[in-house]
Design a protein around this motif. Structure first.
Motif, PDB file in Angstrom:
ATOM      1  N   ASN A  41      78.138 -12.796  33.527  1.00  0.00           N
ATOM      2  CA  ASN A  41      79.414 -12.345  34.081  1.00  0.00           C
ATOM      3  C   ASN A  41      80.255 -11.700  32.989  1.00  0.00           C
ATOM      4  O   ASN A  41      81.149 -12.314  32.410  1.00  0.00           O
ATOM      5  CB  ASN A  41      80.159 -13.528  34.708  1.00  0.00           C
ATOM      6  CG  ASN A  41      81.467 -13.116  35.336  1.00  0.00           C
ATOM      7  OD1 ASN A  41      81.635 -11.968  35.754  1.00  0.00           O
ATOM      8  ND2 ASN A  41      82.411 -14.043  35.395  1.00  0.00           N
ATOM      9  N   LEU A  42      79.946 -10.443  32.731  1.00  0.00           N
ATOM     10  CA  LEU A  42      80.587  -9.718  31.632  1.00  0.00           C
ATOM     11  C   LEU A  42      81.294  -8.465  32.123  1.00  0.00           C
ATOM     12  O   LEU A  42      81.541  -7.541  31.344  1.00  0.00           O
ATOM     13  CB  LEU A  42      79.536  -9.358  30.578  1.00  0.00           C
ATOM     14  CG  LEU A  42      78.822 -10.551  29.928  1.00  0.00           C
ATOM     15  CD1 LEU A  42      77.649 -10.077  29.072  1.00  0.00           C
ATOM     16  CD2 LEU A  42      79.787 -11.382  29.103  1.00  0.00           C
ATOM     17  N   GLY A  43      81.599  -8.414  33.431  1.00  0.00           N
ATOM     18  CA  GLY A  43      82.348  -7.282  33.962  1.00  0.00           C
ATOM     19  C   GLY A  43      81.694  -6.576  35.124  1.00  0.00           C
ATOM     20  O   GLY A  43      82.332  -5.791  35.818  1.00  0.00           O
ATOM     21  N   GLN A  44      80.390  -6.832  35.345  1.00  0.00           N
ATOM     22  CA  GLN A  44      79.713  -6.203  36.466  1.00  0.00           C
ATOM     23  C   GLN A  44      80.094  -6.896  37.776  1.00  0.00           C
ATOM     24  O   GLN A  44      80.506  -8.055  37.797  1.00  0.00           O
ATOM     25  CB  GLN A  44      78.197  -6.244  36.260  1.00  0.00           C
ATOM     26  CG  GLN A  44      77.730  -5.397  35.072  1.00  0.00           C
ATOM     27  CD  GLN A  44      76.236  -5.508  34.837  1.00  0.00           C
ATOM     28  OE1 GLN A  44      75.701  -6.602  34.711  1.00  0.00           O
ATOM     29  NE2 GLN A  44      75.561  -4.368  34.791  1.00  0.00           N
ATOM     30  N   ASP A  45      79.912  -6.176  38.893  1.00  0.00           N
ATOM     31  CA  ASP A  45      80.335  -6.672  40.197  1.00  0.00           C
ATOM     32  C   ASP A  45      79.416  -7.772  40.720  1.00  0.00           C
ATOM     33  O   ASP A  45      78.270  -7.932  40.276  1.00  0.00           O
ATOM     34  CB  ASP A  45      80.360  -5.532  41.210  1.00  0.00           C
ATOM     35  CG  ASP A  45      81.708  -4.821  41.240  1.00  0.00           C
ATOM     36  OD1 ASP A  45      82.657  -5.342  40.635  1.00  0.00           O
ATOM     37  OD2 ASP A  45      81.801  -3.759  41.873  1.00  0.00           O
ATOM     38  N   ILE A  46      79.923  -8.513  41.713  1.00  0.00           N
ATOM     39  CA  ILE A  46      79.182  -9.621  42.318  1.00  0.00           C
ATOM     40  C   ILE A  46      77.816  -9.188  42.844  1.00  0.00           C
ATOM     41  O   ILE A  46      76.824  -9.914  42.649  1.00  0.00           O
ATOM     42  CB  ILE A  46      80.040 -10.296  43.397  1.00  0.00           C
ATOM     43  CG1 ILE A  46      81.110 -11.181  42.736  1.00  0.00           C
ATOM     44  CG2 ILE A  46      79.190 -11.120  44.363  1.00  0.00           C
ATOM     45  CD1 ILE A  46      82.047 -11.871  43.683  1.00  0.00           C
ATOM     46  N   PRO A  47      77.655  -8.035  43.531  1.00  0.00           N
ATOM     47  CA  PRO A  47      76.296  -7.657  43.962  1.00  0.00           C
ATOM     48  C   PRO A  47      75.295  -7.594  42.814  1.00  0.00           C
ATOM     49  O   PRO A  47      74.138  -8.001  42.979  1.00  0.00           O
ATOM     50  CB  PRO A  47      76.512  -6.273  44.594  1.00  0.00           C
ATOM     51  CG  PRO A  47      77.899  -6.329  45.118  1.00  0.00           C
ATOM     52  CD  PRO A  47      78.668  -7.103  44.076  1.00  0.00           C
ATOM     53  N   ILE A  48      75.721  -7.101  41.660  1.00  0.00           N
ATOM     54  CA  ILE A  48      74.806  -7.007  40.521  1.00  0.00           C
ATOM     55  C   ILE A  48      74.422  -8.401  40.028  1.00  0.00           C
ATOM     56  O   ILE A  48      73.270  -8.654  39.647  1.00  0.00           O
ATOM     57  CB  ILE A  48      75.444  -6.192  39.382  1.00  0.00           C
ATOM     58  CG1 ILE A  48      75.908  -4.819  39.898  1.00  0.00           C
ATOM     59  CG2 ILE A  48      74.471  -6.031  38.221  1.00  0.00           C
ATOM     60  CD1 ILE A  48      74.827  -3.972  40.507  1.00  0.00           C
TER      61      ILE A  48
END
Length: 690
Positions: free
Chosen positions: A33-40
């Motif tokens: 969890n470093l900034g990418q969206d939940i789907p990723i």
């Protein structure tokens, strides 16, 4: 059950329910969890395929489950519907960094159980926001990465004050240039929670939302540019008066969305509990475009005369606005005693949307006035549902499940794209199943579920769409032991009048759909969790499926042809994922995550020109936690290298056909576009907790 979990207990399931599901807790995605969206972050769950318009997981992202796109994945937050009421889509870009305020999520594949909002036609995803913290804390998180990606957030909690009250919150900011040219993201978000809790009561008041400004990147590229210039972005392109190619610098999507939720759970007795929620969402924003040679007639302008020349076209900059409200209530009551568990629930929600367009600059403005709207229409939608669910244990091995839902939907619209719409839909959605516990390790289930679903706004562009119906059969086996867990299931989803993606996009980049009569999705899904001693963990999954339109007709070269059974668009037959984790020492975790997505068609006519090639990607993830006994309690260092083998990944695209009769006879031509994803790229992060 933890009191925080009661807010989703009415729509979540466990192994006592005959539903296929996967759970994901915040501890399991925290290292990525470093900034990418939940789907990723969900990319490695069974049957899941994800994509990103900007190519690096920041900005507009999408998810498909069992081949069903995000308009068919029902999403709730604390049991409250999140899908856009009109488009049915889920726009995670409106809530950037929301994973940092997510306690856990559950993905139910297939119809699942009755839930709030638009019906699930491929899956339902429900998120639970942050739990009440017993102890006070503050933390600062930062991450940096490829394409000038930068994420900063701060979180805090007061802990329980006087053993009952907690206040917590988060502020986040994410910026990124994107992998694709000019596909920048400028994202702000917040989350604020006030909670009261005691032995029998929990009340939460939540405010959260975000503001996104993203440079548009929904045009994709053709096959030639995919080879020669993968990062090319045609959005904003125009030719200046000197004949030079330019790009408009503010070709952006600019949208704000704010949510308010009030949640109240009450334990009335040893057998009864209730859950009531009120919610309100306000969204407002536009996307801005530079357009060349626009006809006056399309804008409501009259021709003008300039130096004796009659002018009826103009270059212009337009903003297409959406201003909307969504509000309502959801509720449930739970009765539990010995062998019987009953949930009665429902919800009433209303959507009010205003769609309008403004021209903020024109080379020739004709007789327009400032703030004139060249289109202006409204839409309204009401959604009421009521359901009852029951689990009954016949004995220590057998239990029965039943779930009945009635849902009524009213939708009105008056846009040029939709025409005049005044539709009402009444749906009855029964579900039933049984569970057999062979022993403490083995659990088997079978279920049959019916789902009905109304068309979305874009479906009306193509005429008079029908509602769609799904009969879903699920058969599964769960094995659980200390060192090995296995979930295996087979499914058969038979559709009537399924609204499948055609492969085409409308003029604002939204996918178009059409009713196809009879169709089905059938497959087998396996996922396992294997512990090899104390240091190694393997989590493989595989989804193998067949997805067919039955007796599909298509008009080619002016002749209606029966193509027989064809593949449903965007439905790969094979999706494989795996996570290999190694913990050589305490507080250090190293993981390799891999994904393979098989070949898929972007249309429904099995054309070679619509093939999206199979692709694979492997990511490398590392996390190390330093614990202290001082003001600073811990420092967590994380690293993520995506696509470590630098594969040429194309995870999404579009396909279209058009007829040309200029030769004297009708000829059908085809075209396609593609959305390339980034090669090797990285994110590095640190979280300091006080």
């Amino acid at each position: 059950m933890n009191l925080d979990e009661v807010f989703v207990s009415a729509i979540r399931v466990n192994k006592t329910t005959p539903v296929t599901f996967s759970n994901l807790k915040k501890e399991e995605f925290a290292s990525r969890n470093l900034g990418q969206d939940i789907p990723i972050l969900m990319n490695f769950l069974p049957g899941v395929v994800t994509t990103s318009d900007a190519g690096a997981g920041v900005g507009y992202t999408g998810i498909r489950v069992r081949g069903s796109d995000n308009t068919r994945v029902n999403v709730t937050i604390n049991g409250i519907p999140y899908n856009d009421s009109e488009s049915h889509g889920t726009f995670w870009v409106n809530m950037p960094d929301f994973a940092s305020s997510t306690e856990s999520l559950q993905l139910q594949r297939g119809v699942g159980t009755s839930t709030n909002g638009s019906g699930a036609f491929g899956a339902s995803l429900n998120l639970l926001t942050d739990a009440v913290a017993d102890e006070a804390f503050a933390q600062i998180s930062s991450s940096v990465g490829s394409f000038k990606t930068l994420r900063n957030n701060i979180k805090f909690s007061t802990g329980l004050l006087n053993d009952h009250i907690e206040i917590s919150g988060r502020l986040s900011r994410i910026t990124s240039d994107g992998y694709v040219d000019r596909a920048s993201s400028d994202l702000d978000s917040y989350f604020l929670q006030a909670a009261y809790t005691d032995e029998k009561t929990q009340i939460k008041a939540l405010l959260f939302g975000g503001h996104e400004v993203t440079y548009q990147s929904w045009n994709g590229i053709d096959a030639t540019r995919l080879v020669e210039n993968r990062t090319y972005n045609s959005a904003g392109a125009y030719t200046d008066e000197n004949g030079k190619d330019q790009f408009y610098d503010n070709e952006v999507d600019d949208y704000k969305q704010n949510h308010a939720q009030f949640l109240w759970n009450q334990q009335l007795s040893d057998t009864w509990s209730t859950n009531v929620a009120l919610h309100f969402t306000k969204g407002s924003g536009y996307f801005e475009q530079y357009k060349e040679e626009q006809d006056f007639s399309d804008l409501g302008f009259q021709p003008i005369v300039v130096n004796t020349d009659s002018i009826n076209t103009t270059d212009l900059i337009r903003r297409r606005w959406l201003d909307n409200k969504f509000y309502g209530t959801v509720f449930s009551a739970n009765y539990h005693k010995e062998k019987l568990d009953i949930i009665l629930g429902g919800g009433f929600n209303k959507y009010e949307g205003s769609h309008f367009g403004e021209i903020i600059w024109a080379r020739y403005a004709a007789d327009s006035e400032i703030r004139d709207r060249y289109y202006d229409d409204d839409s309204n939608k009401t959604d009421f549902n009521i359901y009852g669910k029951a689990n009954y244990s016949l004995n220590s091995k057998w239990s029965l499940f039943a779930d009945l839902q009635y849902r009524t939907v009213g939708y009105t619209a008056n846009g040029d794209d939709t025409g005049l719409v005044d539709d009402t839909f009444n749906f009855f959605n029964p579900k039933a199943g049984l569970v057999f516990d062979l022993n403490a390790n083995n659990n088997f289930y079978f279920s049959y579920a019916v789902a009905n679903r109304e068309p979305n706004r874009n479906d009306y562009e193509s005429g008079n769409p029908k509602s769609e119906k799904l009969n879903d059969f699920e058969l599964g086996w769960r094995y659980v032991s200390n060192a090995f867990q296995l979930n295996a299931n087979a499914y058969y989803m038979r559709y009537k009048d399924q609204l499948v993606l055609t492969g085409q996009l409308n003029d604002v980049g939204a996918p178009l759909r059409a009713n196809v009569g009879d169709s089905y999705r059938a497959g087998i899904e396996l996922d396992a969790n294997i512990f090899l001693g104390e240091k190694w963990q393997i989590q493989p999954n595989v989804a193998i499926s067949s997805n067919k339109n039955l007796e599909f007709f298509f008009e080619r070269d002016g002749v209606l042809r029966d193509l027989g059974n064809t593949n449903i668009a965007y439905s790969p037959n094979v999706v494989i994922g795996n996570r290999l984790a190694f913990s050589p020492v305490k507080n250090l975790q190293i993981s390799a995550l891999s994904k393979y997505v098989g070949e898929q068609y972007m249309g429904n006519i099995d054309s070679d020109n619509s093939v999206l090639e199979a692709y694979s990607q492997t990511d490398f993830n590392i996390q190390y936690v330093l614990n202290f006994k001082s003001v600073i309690k811990s420092i967590t260092l994380s690293g993520l290298v995506n696509n470590i083998f630098d594969e040429d990944v194309v995870s999404n695209g579009y396909f279209y056909t058009y007829d040309d009769d200029s030769s004297g006879s009708v000829q059908t031509f085809e075209g396609a576009g593609y959305y390339p994803q980034a090669g090797t790229n990285f994110l590095l992060g640190a979280t300091v907790r006080f």
